[in-house]
Design an enzyme around this catalytic site. Structure first.
Site, short mmCIF file in Angstrom:
data_model
loop_
_atom_site.label_atom_id
_atom_site.label_comp_id
_atom_site.label_asym_id
_atom_site.label_seq_id
_atom_site.Cartn_x
_atom_site.Cartn_y
_atom_site.Cartn_z
N CYS A 110 0.87 -1.18 0.00
CA CYS A 110 0.00 0.00 0.00
C CYS A 110 0.90 1.22 0.00
CB CYS A 110 -0.98 -0.01 1.16
SG CYS A 110 -0.24 0.05 2.81
N PHE A 111 0.42 2.36 0.44
CA PHE A 111 1.21 3.58 0.30
C PHE A 111 2.49 3.54 1.14
CE2 PHE A 111 2.11 8.08 1.45
CZ PHE A 111 2.52 8.50 0.19
#
Length: 378
Positions: free
Chosen positions: A97-98
């Site tokens: 994810c980020f």
């Protein structure tokens, strides 16, 4: 969730062409993803927006609880199934994810509850992007050779022929001129940089690039790399007008038509190709002047009609003056503006290809010798 496996943000994952499962929202993915990633989000854009508002107003725990309510039941099952299907097709895929935090942890947890354990990338997208950008900055300190020349000298083809060529226009999906737009959407700035970084992972030694402005279509070259290009030695390809005209006909007409026809079919592809070429010529109004532009537009329209009748060579009637009256004077003006540029070699396409290979071999040998000296001293 603390026991879920992690992997380091190693660029080797990209060199290995490992499939990556990006669980960020589609809007984030569109802004820029890691090479080889597929977007299978934990939350869709609207869900992410609502959770973000909740986080700002009531804190992390309230945001987590809202996310669990929004992504539950059949929605949760569908997203887990999408991850499982991807992992069945690519068992070595890795999740991110980020920042490698909550969203990828939740995805891991749900995947594990379904019987599959896969790691996530520590630091996520952000850590991997930082490493890719660092690779570009490091490449600015490598030996660099720039290949220049008049439009139509097949400089891109020369770069693509070399084992150590970095095709910047290919990364930008743009040929670097008013007529250089690609029928497919251009990459985001982030994806352009990631494509550069990925190619550079396989080029630890000398690199050869085409002479470009800092702007290639919608993409901007990273400043460190651009500054290195400005200082680098150069080759200049010189080919006769008829050779260049054949090359520009291939680039601007034949290749473009093949892409449009493949993507859009005969009728729509032809309409879109005509629109692109007419629009590209129209954008040169300021530099061509109204009278010259009007003449070239008439010639272009006649060429389209002849093309429809089977005479594809009719385009030379407007491509030839485009070269001699626009591109060639512009290139010579740039040469005059930069008299400090050093050309290692000026010659035809084949001799410049040979010169690029000779330079590359010499730089690689020098690098090996320097490494041996450092090893001996150590």
């Amino acid at each position: 969730m603390s026991e879920l496996p992690l992997v380091a943000p190693d660029l080797g994952l990209l060199s290995e062409r490992r499939v990556l499962i990006d669980v960020r929202a589609p809007v984030e993915f569109a802004q820029g993803a890691l090479p080889g990633a597929v977007n299978l989000p934990l939350m869709e854009d609207e869900e992410r927006r609502l959770v973000g508002i909740e986080y700002k107003q009531r804190g992390q725990q309230a945001a987590i609880e809202l996310g669990q309510r929004l992504v539950s039941g059949d929605i949760k099952a569908a997203r887990v199934n999408a991850w499982l299907e991807a992992l069945e097709a690519h068992p070595e895929a890795i999740v991110y994810c980020f920042r490698g935090g909550l969203r990828s942890q939740i995805a891991q947890q749900w995947i594990q509850e379904a019987g599959v354990t896969r790691p996530r990338i520590r630091g996520g997208w952000k850590a991997m992007r930082q490493a890719l950008c660092a690779r570009i900055d490091a490449a600015a300190d490598q030996p660099l050779l720039v290949v220049g020349g008049l439009t139509g000298c097949a400089k891109t083809a020369l770069i693509q022929t070399l084992d150590n060529g970095l095709d910047l226009e290919g990364c930008a999906r743009h040929k670097g001129s008013a007529f250089g737009r690609h029928p497919l959407p251009a990459p985001s700035q982030i994806d352009f940089e990631h494509a550069m970084g990925l190619r550079l992972l396989s080029l630890p030694g000398p690199v050869v690039v085409e002479d470009e402005s800092r702007h290639i279509g919608a993409a901007n070259l990273p400043l460190s790399f651009w500054r290195a290009m400005e200082k680098a030695p150069r080759l200049r390809v010189e080919m006769p007008l008829d050779w260049r005209l054949a090359q520009i006909h291939k680039d601007y007409i034949d290749d473009l038509w093949e892409v449009y026809r493949h993507q859009c079919g005969e009728w729509l592809g032809w309409a879109l190709m005509r629109k692109q070429l007419a629009g590209a010529l129209g954008r040169l109004r300021k530099r061509l002047g109204s009278a010259r532009l009007a003449r070239l537009q008439r010639l272009q329209q006649l060429a389209f009609r002849e093309h429809e009748r089977g005479n594809r060579q009719a385009h030379e009637a407007w491509l030839a003056p485009l070269l001699t009256e626009y591109y060639d004077p512009m290139y010579r003006y740039q040469l005059e503006r930069h008299p400090e540029q050093h050309f290692l070699h000026v010659g035809d396409w084949e001799s410049c290809l040979a010169a690029a290979r000779e330079w590359s071999a010499a730089q690689a040998a020098e690098g090996s010798a320097a490494g041996a000296r450092v090893g001996a001293a150590g």
